[in-house]
Each structure stands twice: as structure tokens, then as C-alpha cells.
Write a protein that holds these residues in place. Structure first.
Motif, PDB file in Angstrom:
ATOM      1  N   GLY A 181      28.394 -65.792  19.357  1.00 32.34           N
ATOM      2  CA  GLY A 181      28.681 -66.101  20.755  1.00 32.34           C
ATOM      3  C   GLY A 181      28.381 -67.560  21.070  1.00 32.34           C
ATOM      4  N   ARG A 182      27.200 -68.021  20.560  1.00 33.88           N
ATOM      5  CA  ARG A 182      26.829 -69.419  20.792  1.00 33.88           C
ATOM      6  C   ARG A 182      27.810 -70.363  20.099  1.00 33.88           C
ATOM      7  NH1 ARG A 182      21.484 -67.351  20.149  1.00 33.88           N
ATOM      8  NH2 ARG A 182      21.462 -67.987  17.960  1.00 33.88           N
ATOM      9  N   ALA A 183      28.260 -69.974  18.890  1.00 35.11           N
ATOM     10  CA  ALA A 183      29.216 -70.800  18.153  1.00 35.11           C
ATOM     11  C   ALA A 183      30.548 -70.868  18.887  1.00 35.11           C
ATOM     12  CB  ALA A 183      29.414 -70.230  16.748  1.00 35.11           C
ATOM     13  N   GLU A 184      30.946 -69.713  19.457  1.00 33.78           N
ATOM     14  CA  GLU A 184      32.197 -69.691  20.210  1.00 33.78           C
ATOM     15  C   GLU A 184      32.108 -70.580  21.455  1.00 33.78           C
ATOM     16  OE1 GLU A 184      32.933 -65.597  21.011  1.00 33.78           O
ATOM     17  OE2 GLU A 184      33.662 -65.146  18.990  1.00 33.78           O
ATOM     18  N   GLU A 185      30.935 -70.542  22.135  1.00 30.46           N
ATOM     19  CA  GLU A 185      30.743 -71.389  23.308  1.00 30.46           C
ATOM     20  C   GLU A 185      30.817 -72.866  22.920  1.00 30.46           C
ATOM     21  OE1 GLU A 185      27.044 -70.279  25.018  1.00 30.46           O
ATOM     22  OE2 GLU A 185      27.738 -68.302  25.687  1.00 30.46           O
ATOM     23  N   LYS A 186      30.159 -73.188  21.788  1.00 28.21           N
ATOM     24  CA  LYS A 186      30.168 -74.574  21.316  1.00 28.21           C
ATOM     25  C   LYS A 186      31.578 -75.011  20.953  1.00 28.21           C
ATOM     26  CE  LYS A 186      27.785 -78.271  20.253  1.00 28.21           C
ATOM     27  NZ  LYS A 186      27.040 -79.012  21.297  1.00 28.21           N
ATOM     28  N   THR A 187      32.316 -74.108  20.291  1.00 24.65           N
ATOM     29  CA  THR A 187      33.697 -74.412  19.910  1.00 24.65           C
ATOM     30  C   THR A 187      34.546 -74.653  21.144  1.00 24.65           C
ATOM     31  OG1 THR A 187      33.489 -73.048  17.933  1.00 24.65           O
ATOM     32  CG2 THR A 187      35.714 -73.549  18.659  1.00 24.65           C
ATOM     33  N   GLU A 188      34.338 -73.821  22.169  1.00 21.35           N
ATOM     34  CA  GLU A 188      35.096 -73.970  23.417  1.00 21.35           C
ATOM     35  C   GLU A 188      34.777 -75.306  24.080  1.00 21.35           C
ATOM     36  OE1 GLU A 188      37.966 -72.774  26.052  1.00 21.35           O
ATOM     37  OE2 GLU A 188      37.337 -71.781  24.192  1.00 21.35           O
ATOM     38  N   GLU A 189      33.484 -75.695  24.039  1.00 19.87           N
ATOM     39  CA  GLU A 189      33.091 -76.976  24.610  1.00 19.87           C
ATOM     40  C   GLU A 189      33.756 -78.130  23.872  1.00 19.87           C
ATOM     41  OE1 GLU A 189      28.872 -77.169  24.492  1.00 19.87           O
ATOM     42  OE2 GLU A 189      28.576 -75.569  25.978  1.00 19.87           O
ATOM     43  N   LEU A 190      33.738 -78.049  22.537  1.00 21.08           N
ATOM     44  CA  LEU A 190      34.373 -79.093  21.725  1.00 21.08           C
ATOM     45  C   LEU A 190      35.870 -79.155  21.979  1.00 21.08           C
ATOM     46  CD1 LEU A 190      32.467 -78.569  18.344  1.00 21.08           C
ATOM     47  CD2 LEU A 190      32.248 -80.520  19.911  1.00 21.08           C
ATOM     48  N   LYS A 191      36.452 -77.956  22.138  1.00 16.08           N
ATOM     49  CA  LYS A 191      37.894 -77.879  22.394  1.00 16.08           C
ATOM     50  C   LYS A 191      38.235 -78.562  23.723  1.00 16.08           C
ATOM     51  CE  LYS A 191      41.633 -74.524  22.973  1.00 16.08           C
ATOM     52  NZ  LYS A 191      41.984 -73.074  23.026  1.00 16.08           N
ATOM     53  N   ASN A 192      37.406 -78.259  24.753  1.00 20.49           N
ATOM     54  CA  ASN A 192      37.630 -78.862  26.069  1.00 20.49           C
ATOM     55  C   ASN A 192      37.450 -80.380  26.016  1.00 20.49           C
ATOM     56  OD1 ASN A 192      38.156 -76.380  27.227  1.00 20.49           O
ATOM     57  ND2 ASN A 192      36.001 -76.042  27.842  1.00 20.49           N
ATOM     58  N   SER A 193      36.407 -80.802  25.281  1.00 25.30           N
ATOM     59  CA  SER A 193      36.151 -82.247  25.153  1.00 25.30           C
ATOM     60  C   SER A 193      37.313 -82.937  24.453  1.00 25.30           C
ATOM     61  CB  SER A 193      34.855 -82.475  24.365  1.00 25.30           C
ATOM     62  OG  SER A 193      33.749 -81.949  25.072  1.00 25.30           O
ATOM     63  N   ALA A 194      37.820 -82.287  23.396  1.00 28.29           N
ATOM     64  CA  ALA A 194      38.942 -82.861  22.648  1.00 28.29           C
ATOM     65  C   ALA A 194      40.183 -82.946  23.529  1.00 28.29           C
ATOM     66  CB  ALA A 194      39.229 -82.008  21.413  1.00 28.29           C
TER      67      ALA A 194
END
Length: 210
Positions: A181-194
Motif C-alpha cells: 500500500g505504501r509502495a503504491e502511494e509512493k508510486t502514485e506520488e511519483l506519477k503525479n510529480s512526473a
């Protein structure tokens, strides 16, 4: 087909009963039985059998079964309801021995099993059956080895081990789920930043182009 399977099929199945266990025995002290009482059939093998009815509420019983010399069939003799069993005596709690006594409300028999291990197996099944099917007065088990009385504890211990393993596996999955779950949140954050970076870069590019 061995003798116990044959007994189950011939004696108990026709009466909608299920045989739980059996032990081949001989009397430790021979009774004087009139010739006519045995039907004049001479020598015989004796089995003490434990069974339960398939019909609910289930009723357990102990039955004496005989096979006379020269015959391939079995004969049902005395039968007691399990509630009539008062005492099970293993004779010696410190060693493997084939001897045992059964005390009922109206009978007392002293037996020697074919082997000590056969007696041990029968006792374990008998003890477990008494615990399962008798709610009020249970028979007293005396002079029995701990491995006989511990059969139920072994089952509970195994069940506890399985439960513990399941709980640990569940906890591991939950922890893994939290990490995912934490990894998915981090991935989503990175995706949004990108995505934001891409949009900003695109705007800058369009501005310089103009």
C-alpha cells in the motif's frame, strides 16, 4: 479384506453403524462356558469393537464379536451402550502391555489384546470417543500410559500449531499488504510529480517556441 474391515462390513454397516475401532482379544481368566452356550462350535476368535450410529443423535456402543473356527463369518454377541462403561483399566501405566480390563454396569471382563500396540490404538480411539459422545458421566481411565490419555492433547496441540501458523501467515500478508500500500502511494506520488513536470516542461517549450 482383513478381519476388522470384514467385521465393519458384516456386523455394523447393515445396522447403519460405523465401526471406529476394534481389538482382537483373549480372556486373561477363562470362564467356564457350557458347550451349548457356544453353539457347539468349538474355538473362536474374539474382537471388542467400538461403533457409532450414523443416525443423529449419534449413539456409541461397545460390541463383542466372535468368529468361530472354520467359519469366515462373524457373529455379534454382547453389546453395551458406551454410557454403561464405568472403568477402563490399562493395568500398567509404566510399560507397554497388552492386558486391560473393562468394567460395565453389569459386567466385568479381563482381556489380553493381540499386541500392546493394538491395545494402545484401541484405547486412544475409546478415550477420544468417550470425550466426544458422552456429555455427563464419563468412564474412569486408570493405570493408562500418558500417550493414551494424551491422544486428545496431541490433536489439540496440532490444531494450535496450525492456528498459529495461519495467524503468522495472515500477519505477514497484512504487513506485506501495508508495504504494498505504501509502495503504491509512493508510486502514485511519483506519477503525479512526473505528470506535473511533463506539463511544466511542455508549457515552457511552448513559451520558448512562441
Amino acid at each position: 479384506m482383513n478381519a476388522k474391515s470384514a467385521i465393519s462390513k458384516e456386523i455394523f454397516a447393515p445396522h447403519d453403524e460405523r465401526m471406529l475401532g476394534a481389538v482382537q482379544v483373549k480372556r486373561r481368566t477363562k470362564k467356564k462356558i457350557p458347550f451349548l452356550a457356544t453353539g457347539g462350535q468349538g474355538e473362536y476368535l474374539t474382537y471388542i469393537c467400538l461403533s457409532v450410529t450414523n443416525k443423529k443423535p449419534a449413539q456409541a456402543s461397545i460390541t463383542k464379536v466372535k468368529q468361530f473356527e472354520g467359519s469366515t463369518s462373524f457373529v455379534r454377541r454382547t453389546q453395551w451402550m458406551l454410557e454403561q462403561l464405568r472403568q477402563v483399566n490399562g493395568i500398567d501405566p509404566n510399560r507397554d502391555s497388552p492386558e486391560f480390563d473393562l468394567l460395565f454396569e453389569n459386567a466385568f471382563d479381563q482381556w489380553v489384546a493381540n499386541t500392546a500396540s493394538e491395545k494402545c490404538t484401541f484405547f486412544q480411539v475409546l478415550h477420544h470417543t468417550c470425550q466426544r459422545y458422552l456429555t455427563d458421566r464419563k468412564p474412569e481411565f486408570i493405570n493408562c500410559q500418558s500417550k493414551i490419555m494424551g491422544g486428545n492433547s496431541i490433536l489439540h496441540s496440532a490444531a494450535d500449531s496450525v492456528t498459529s501458523a495461519v495467524q503468522k501467515a495472515s500477519q505477514a500478508l497484512n504487513e506485506r499488504g501495508e508495504r504494498l500500500g505504501r509502495a503504491e502511494e509512493k508510486t502514485e506520488e511519483l506519477k503525479n510529480s512526473a505528470q506535473q513536470f511533463a506539463e511544466t516542461a511542455h508549457k515552457l517549450a511552448m513559451k520558448h517556441k512562441c
